[in-house]
Each structure stands twice: as structure tokens, then as C-alpha cells.
Motif scaffolding. Structure first.
Motif, PDB file in Angstrom:
ATOM      1  N   VAL A  33       1.593   1.991  -2.463  1.00 35.34           N
ATOM      2  CA  VAL A  33       1.712   2.695  -1.189  1.00 35.34           C
ATOM      3  C   VAL A  33       2.965   2.284  -0.428  1.00 35.34           C
ATOM      4  O   VAL A  33       3.723   3.126   0.051  1.00 35.34           O
ATOM      5  CB  VAL A  33       0.466   2.437  -0.305  1.00 35.34           C
ATOM      6  CG1 VAL A  33       0.657   3.051   1.081  1.00 35.34           C
ATOM      7  CG2 VAL A  33      -0.777   3.014  -0.962  1.00 35.34           C
ATOM      8  N   ASN A  34       3.197   0.979  -0.346  1.00 31.00           N
ATOM      9  CA  ASN A  34       4.318   0.513   0.467  1.00 31.00           C
ATOM     10  C   ASN A  34       4.621  -0.940   0.136  1.00 31.00           C
ATOM     11  O   ASN A  34       3.828  -1.621  -0.525  1.00 31.00           O
ATOM     12  CB  ASN A  34       3.983   0.645   1.956  1.00 31.00           C
ATOM     13  CG  ASN A  34       5.224   0.827   2.816  1.00 31.00           C
ATOM     14  OD1 ASN A  34       6.344   0.603   2.366  1.00 31.00           O
ATOM     15  ND2 ASN A  34       5.026   1.240   4.058  1.00 31.00           N
ATOM     16  N   GLU A  35       5.759  -1.416   0.593  1.00 29.19           N
ATOM     17  CA  GLU A  35       6.106  -2.825   0.474  1.00 29.19           C
ATOM     18  C   GLU A  35       6.839  -3.271   1.725  1.00 29.19           C
ATOM     19  O   GLU A  35       7.508  -2.479   2.387  1.00 29.19           O
ATOM     20  CB  GLU A  35       6.972  -3.088  -0.760  1.00 29.19           C
ATOM     21  CG  GLU A  35       8.362  -2.499  -0.700  1.00 29.19           C
ATOM     22  CD  GLU A  35       9.242  -2.994  -1.831  1.00 29.19           C
ATOM     23  OE1 GLU A  35       9.360  -4.231  -2.001  1.00 29.19           O
ATOM     24  OE2 GLU A  35       9.813  -2.152  -2.546  1.00 29.19           O
ATOM     25  N   TYR A  36       6.677  -4.550   2.048  1.00 25.08           N
ATOM     26  CA  TYR A  36       7.346  -5.129   3.198  1.00 25.08           C
ATOM     27  C   TYR A  36       8.073  -6.398   2.766  1.00 25.08           C
ATOM     28  O   TYR A  36       7.486  -7.265   2.113  1.00 25.08           O
ATOM     29  CB  TYR A  36       6.339  -5.451   4.298  1.00 25.08           C
ATOM     30  CG  TYR A  36       5.679  -4.224   4.884  1.00 25.08           C
ATOM     31  CD1 TYR A  36       6.240  -3.557   5.970  1.00 25.08           C
ATOM     32  CD2 TYR A  36       4.503  -3.713   4.326  1.00 25.08           C
ATOM     33  CE1 TYR A  36       5.645  -2.418   6.496  1.00 25.08           C
ATOM     34  CE2 TYR A  36       3.902  -2.576   4.849  1.00 25.08           C
ATOM     35  CZ  TYR A  36       4.476  -1.938   5.934  1.00 25.08           C
ATOM     36  OH  TYR A  36       3.885  -0.809   6.445  1.00 25.08           O
ATOM     37  N   PHE A  37       9.332  -6.484   3.110  1.00 19.16           N
ATOM     38  CA  PHE A  37      10.111  -7.665   2.781  1.00 19.16           C
ATOM     39  C   PHE A  37       9.818  -8.760   3.807  1.00 19.16           C
ATOM     40  O   PHE A  37       9.857  -8.518   5.012  1.00 19.16           O
ATOM     41  CB  PHE A  37      11.604  -7.335   2.785  1.00 19.16           C
ATOM     42  CG  PHE A  37      12.485  -8.519   2.482  1.00 19.16           C
ATOM     43  CD1 PHE A  37      12.473  -9.089   1.222  1.00 19.16           C
ATOM     44  CD2 PHE A  37      13.309  -9.058   3.465  1.00 19.16           C
ATOM     45  CE1 PHE A  37      13.286 -10.173   0.933  1.00 19.16           C
ATOM     46  CE2 PHE A  37      14.124 -10.141   3.185  1.00 19.16           C
ATOM     47  CZ  PHE A  37      14.110 -10.701   1.916  1.00 19.16           C
TER      48      PHE A  37
END
Length: 215
Positions: free
Chosen positions: A140-144
Motif C-alpha cells: 500500500v505505502n512506505e515511509y522513510f
């Protein structure tokens, strides 16, 4: 009680510090994440950071270490858009731990261990056949995470497979019955025991044990 300051922690030997800090936050989940490369090579790797994010929609997340080196799981799930999450059970902890070794991208961990892959209901990513609870997830998504260069990956659960006799009438999964293990630190595996279940807690109201209610 022994006291460590942040300065003392920073000065600890690298390996000692890794064991210490990885175990001081408590037991963690033990899951095998399955992915497939563009060339059709199945990858499976153990993760101790998978966590529940929400039930509606059903979301989970996990942490990926810095991608300054090759990360097959990360590359595969970005390109395919899917991955599986498979509980590690008591009967294959040694084989699950073997997947933490750094194999080349053209090598399948399924070929280097006694773990068996299976593909279910046309889902592109491989499941671990021996696992008693497994999920097929969509990226769905990724966050650094700038503080340590890690990535937090979010997936939506699209499929769940549960062995018979594990699920209660109210939907709850008895992980003790599934023999799902957890991880202490980097390399310690434990088998949890269910002590009790309690009714939903409300302010100023008594809670009851499921055992007292005859469940």
C-alpha cells in the motif's frame, strides 16, 4: 538493578549492543515474508517487526532495514506489489532462522532450507506451506524513517489462511494452539502461553475472565 546511560549504551561493543537493544523492548512477532522476483525466483525471509495497524481496512506494517545493501524482499514487493506473511511455528524455527542469511538475489531460500513454498488462489507471492496461519498482502505505502534510514512498509491483507481448530467463535485466533513462536532479541525463539482472556474494558465497569464466563 543495573543502570545503563545512553552514553554507556553507545560505547558498548556493536554485537553486544545489538543483542541488548533488540531484546530490551520485549518479545516480538516471528514471521516469514514471501516475495517473488521478476525472474520468478521465490524469496522468503524472517522478520520480527510485523505489527497490526488496523482491522478496517485490515492493515499491517513492518520495518525494512536500510537499503544501502541489496534487500530482496524490498525489491520484489515493490515490483510485484504483493507479499505474504507466514507465522513461524514451533516445528520449523531452525529452518526459519536460516532465512536470515544473506543469500544472493538469484538464490531462493526455499532451495536452501526445508521450507516448502506454495501458491494459493492465483496469488503471485509464495506462501510457506508449513505455516498454520498465513496472509497474502498487497503493498500500500512506505515511509522513510530518516532517524535510521529504515523503511516502514504498509500492506493490506487480501487473504488469510488458518488451520482448523485455531479460531474461536468470536474470531479470535488461539496462537498457542497454532504453536506460533515469538522472538527474543535477534536469535532467541520462545513459545508463548495463553494465561487468560478478558472481556472488553470500559471505565468504571468490572471486566470478566472468559474462563469465568465458561468460554
Amino acid at each position: 538493578m543495573r543502570h545503563y546511560t545512553d552514553k554507556e549504551i553507545e560505547e558498548l561493543p556493536s554485537r553486544y549492543r545489538a543483542h541488548f537493544i533488540n531484546s530490551c523492548t520485549g518479545f516480538k512477532s516471528a514471521n516469514l515474508l514471501g516475495t517473488v522476483s521478476e525472474d520468478g525466483i521465490s524469496n522468503v525471509a524472517i522478520f520480527s517487526s510485523v505489527t497490526h495497524l488496523g482491522s478496517n481496512p485490515p492493515l499491517l506494517g513492518f520495518v525494512l532495514r536500510p537499503t544501502s545493501v541489496e534487500r530482496n524482499t524490498y525489491d520484489n514487493l515493490l515490483k510485484s506489489g504483493v507479499f505474504t506473511v507466514n507465522h513461524v511455528n514451533q516445528n520449523f524455527i531452525k529452518e526459519a532462522h536460516k532465512t536470515s542469511a544473506k543469500y544472493e538475489g538469484n538464490v531462493s531460500e526455499f532451495d536452501k532450507t526445508l521450507l516448502s513454498k506454495e501458491f494459493l488462489d492465483d496469488f503471485k507471492a509464495p506462501y510457506v506451506k508449513q505455516s498454520r496461519i498465513k496472509m497474502g498482502c498487497e503493498f500500500v505505502n512506505e515511509y522513510f524513517i530518516k532517524e535510521n534510514d529504515c523503511h516502514f512498509i504498509i500492506g493490506k491483507i487480501k487473504h488469510i489462511y488458518v488451520d482448523d481448530h485455531i479460531q474461536a467463535e468470536d474470531g479470535w485466533l488461539n496462537l498457542e494452539r497454532a504453536q506460533t513462536v515469538c522472538i527474543d532479541g535477534l536469535d532467541g525463539y520462545a513459545l508463548p502461553q495463553i494465561l487468560n482472556r478478558f472481556t472488553y474494558a470500559k471505565p468504571d465497569e468490572a471486566i470478566h475472565s472468559f474462563r469465568d464466563l465458561g468460554s
